[in-house]
Design an enzyme around this catalytic site. Sequence first.
Site, mmCIF file in Angstrom:
data_model
loop_
_atom_site.group_PDB
_atom_site.id
_atom_site.type_symbol
_atom_site.label_atom_id
_atom_site.label_comp_id
_atom_site.label_asym_id
_atom_site.label_seq_id
_atom_site.Cartn_x
_atom_site.Cartn_y
_atom_site.Cartn_z
ATOM 1 N N ARG A 94 0.852 -1.187 0.000
ATOM 2 C CA ARG A 94 0.000 0.000 0.000
ATOM 3 C C ARG A 94 0.888 1.237 0.000
ATOM 4 N NH1 ARG A 94 -1.838 0.821 4.465
ATOM 5 N NH2 ARG A 94 -1.320 -1.032 5.655
ATOM 6 N N TYR A 244 -0.845 -3.739 -7.104
ATOM 7 C CA TYR A 244 -0.757 -4.427 -5.805
ATOM 8 C C TYR A 244 -2.129 -4.482 -5.131
ATOM 9 C CZ TYR A 244 -0.173 -5.066 -0.840
ATOM 10 O OH TYR A 244 -0.341 -5.506 0.446
ATOM 11 N N LYS A 253 -9.376 -2.530 1.426
ATOM 12 C CA LYS A 253 -9.259 -1.383 2.341
ATOM 13 C C LYS A 253 -10.002 -0.158 1.805
ATOM 14 C CE LYS A 253 -6.041 -3.614 4.779
ATOM 15 N NZ LYS A 253 -6.319 -4.441 5.931
ATOM 16 N N HIS A 273 -11.195 -2.209 11.099
ATOM 17 C CA HIS A 273 -10.057 -3.045 10.719
ATOM 18 C C HIS A 273 -9.878 -4.115 11.799
ATOM 19 C CE1 HIS A 273 -5.441 -3.120 9.714
ATOM 20 N NE2 HIS A 273 -6.095 -4.051 9.056
ATOM 21 N N SER A 295 -1.592 -3.982 10.659
ATOM 22 C CA SER A 295 -1.122 -5.041 9.766
ATOM 23 C C SER A 295 0.148 -5.682 10.328
ATOM 24 C CB SER A 295 -0.827 -4.465 8.378
ATOM 25 O OG SER A 295 -1.991 -3.932 7.811
ATOM 26 N N CYS A 297 0.549 -7.716 12.783
ATOM 27 C CA CYS A 297 0.615 -7.887 14.248
ATOM 28 C C CYS A 297 -0.081 -9.172 14.684
ATOM 29 C CB CYS A 297 -0.026 -6.699 14.959
ATOM 30 S SG CYS A 297 0.990 -5.229 14.975
ATOM 31 N N ASP A 320 -9.641 -9.768 8.976
ATOM 32 C CA ASP A 320 -9.150 -8.429 8.639
ATOM 33 C C ASP A 320 -10.170 -7.315 8.845
ATOM 34 O OD1 ASP A 320 -7.053 -6.740 7.706
ATOM 35 O OD2 ASP A 320 -7.905 -6.717 5.699
ATOM 36 N N ARG A 413 2.250 -12.067 -0.264
ATOM 37 C CA ARG A 413 0.867 -12.382 0.130
ATOM 38 C C ARG A 413 0.374 -13.716 -0.415
ATOM 39 N NH1 ARG A 413 -1.829 -8.540 3.624
ATOM 40 N NH2 ARG A 413 -0.336 -6.842 3.735
#
Length: 635
Positions: A94, A244, A253, A273, A295, A297, A320, A413
Amino acid sequence: MSCLLLGVIRRHGGVRACVGVRSLASIPSLPPAVADFVRRAADECKPARVHVVTGTPQETANILAGLEIEGMVKKLPKYENCWLARTDPKDVARVESKTVIVTKSQRDTVPIPAGGAKSQLGSWMSESDWQAARQERFPGCMAGRTMYVIPFSMGPVGSPLTKYGVQVTDSPYVVASMGTMTRMGTPVLNKLSEGAEFVRCQHSVGRPLPLKAPLVNSWPCNPEKVLISHLPDTRQIMSFGSGYGGNSLLGKKCFALRIASRIAKDEGWLAEHMLILGITNPQGVKRYVAAAFPSACGKTNLAMMKPALPGWKVECVGDDIAWMKFDSQGKLRAINPENGFFGVAPGTSDKTNPYAMATIAKNTVFTNVGETSDGGVWWEGLEPPAAGVTLTDWHGKTWQKGSSTQCAHPNSRFCAPAAQCPIIDPQWESAEGVPIDAIIFGGRRPEGVPLVYESFNWQHGVFIGASMRSEATAAAEHQGKVIMHDPFAMRPFFGYNFGDYLAHWLSMQTRKAPTHLPKIFHVNWFRKNPATGAFLWPGFGENARALEWIFKRCGREREEEAAKRSIIGWLPEDGAIDTKGLGSDVDMGALFDVPRSFWQKETKELRAYFTQQVGADLPAQVEAELKALEERVHK
């Protein structure tokens, strides 16, 4: 334009119909509002063809076969229907610096920072600047390419919590990925034919044909011109220059958080989120919790946890995003609006997340991971490949253990269907959503923050969410181990002014309708021993021990049950965390230490942050909670 035929492909028994752009509105498969949107996008972007996506397995197979011919993906023979994509190295994450919200007034998007500082809570672009940026990018950007029209649903089709979108894109990689991440195709078009509203999403990789310069890794993108723009007032997303996932899968998102958070504010619900999991105790009692972590974590690891505690069971609703709305009885109900997992690969293994590994064993697109010579994938955190098996890194170069570079990109990913998760919750597609008993905030905090604690009340919980800080992650372009403010794990995803967002959360406690507010907690799996730098807590399946305490607190009859009051909230009382089988080397005292000196520095930092970044838009209740914390830490 009249001489350009746009082949709008509709299959009826294998028959294809091609029509001119001016006839798009007459196509029976496109509802009038959708046809109007597609026609305008085609007029602007000038594609060679338009393909209306149906979402059938055959269509997806054709898309992937086409991507393979173009060199954008490679089939992985070791697994069933798995594919590897390697992107241009300039298009791997991102791009927060190029992600903007466009509104009439800057203050609609972000609080005005004090002293001319840059806002950390979003990037605003004026309508005039955006129009100029659009003119510089979109006209003719799809020349020579196919424009795909993707009708998609965020949430189960027909659920009262679901919202719909239509994305036009010139990237077949996006089509393949959206087919996994959303419910896509004809069933959604049927809903739109009934007049359902939809978010208009326009995406281009920004590389019209013929190419003026060669592609890197056969991956079309335009890194110098990347712009991901959101227009919340008109429910539009326009993304340019990046292929991406976070920038191009606009249901993710862009829609599910930035635009949806604004829709949620307007309609009285929450778009967050957050992962959603169900946890069942040995007696068969089940509760659902939602948890917000930045993200990388451990959201996916927690959502698919294999509990270390005997008799406990965790099931995954989503890893997510959570959309949450109070029902008529006042219970907060949540859906996962997505249909797949777009997870970070490095660090995922049979040791850390066996259920994720099972989920991605088939029907998965991998991006920027390493490749094995026997037709499989590899990344940091997995066991070394078998003897004789060699590795190729994400750049396509030979890689050996001990190399100075990483085999897989840190933000590489996997994109896999949620239904393949072995512990997917039976209610994961429930139209009314699952009932949320607890909301958990968390992040990577190497010092000072205990393993788990509970807020004193809802208002204090909102303050804890607003105060979240965490080490930066590879999901965005930030480098290094910087402790960043990441309120509600939404810092990169707010669709409107953060002060108004806080007021919206606070307003839940003053709803006129019946309201059963979830309890709010904070966790930190990442505290370190200051002397050795080693993690104090083993994490992963052992995190069930913190969830067990949260579970108990949700059913408590007395406020102090299994808990003791501290300066920052309710901590587990001594012995309240089950440590049986944990091992003697875990220092529970160090994990739950709340050093006043640390929290004095923390409150000072929070005061500076709120003053500079939120200023006059900080709700009085949050200011009051900060003041109360300052008083407690200095007593």
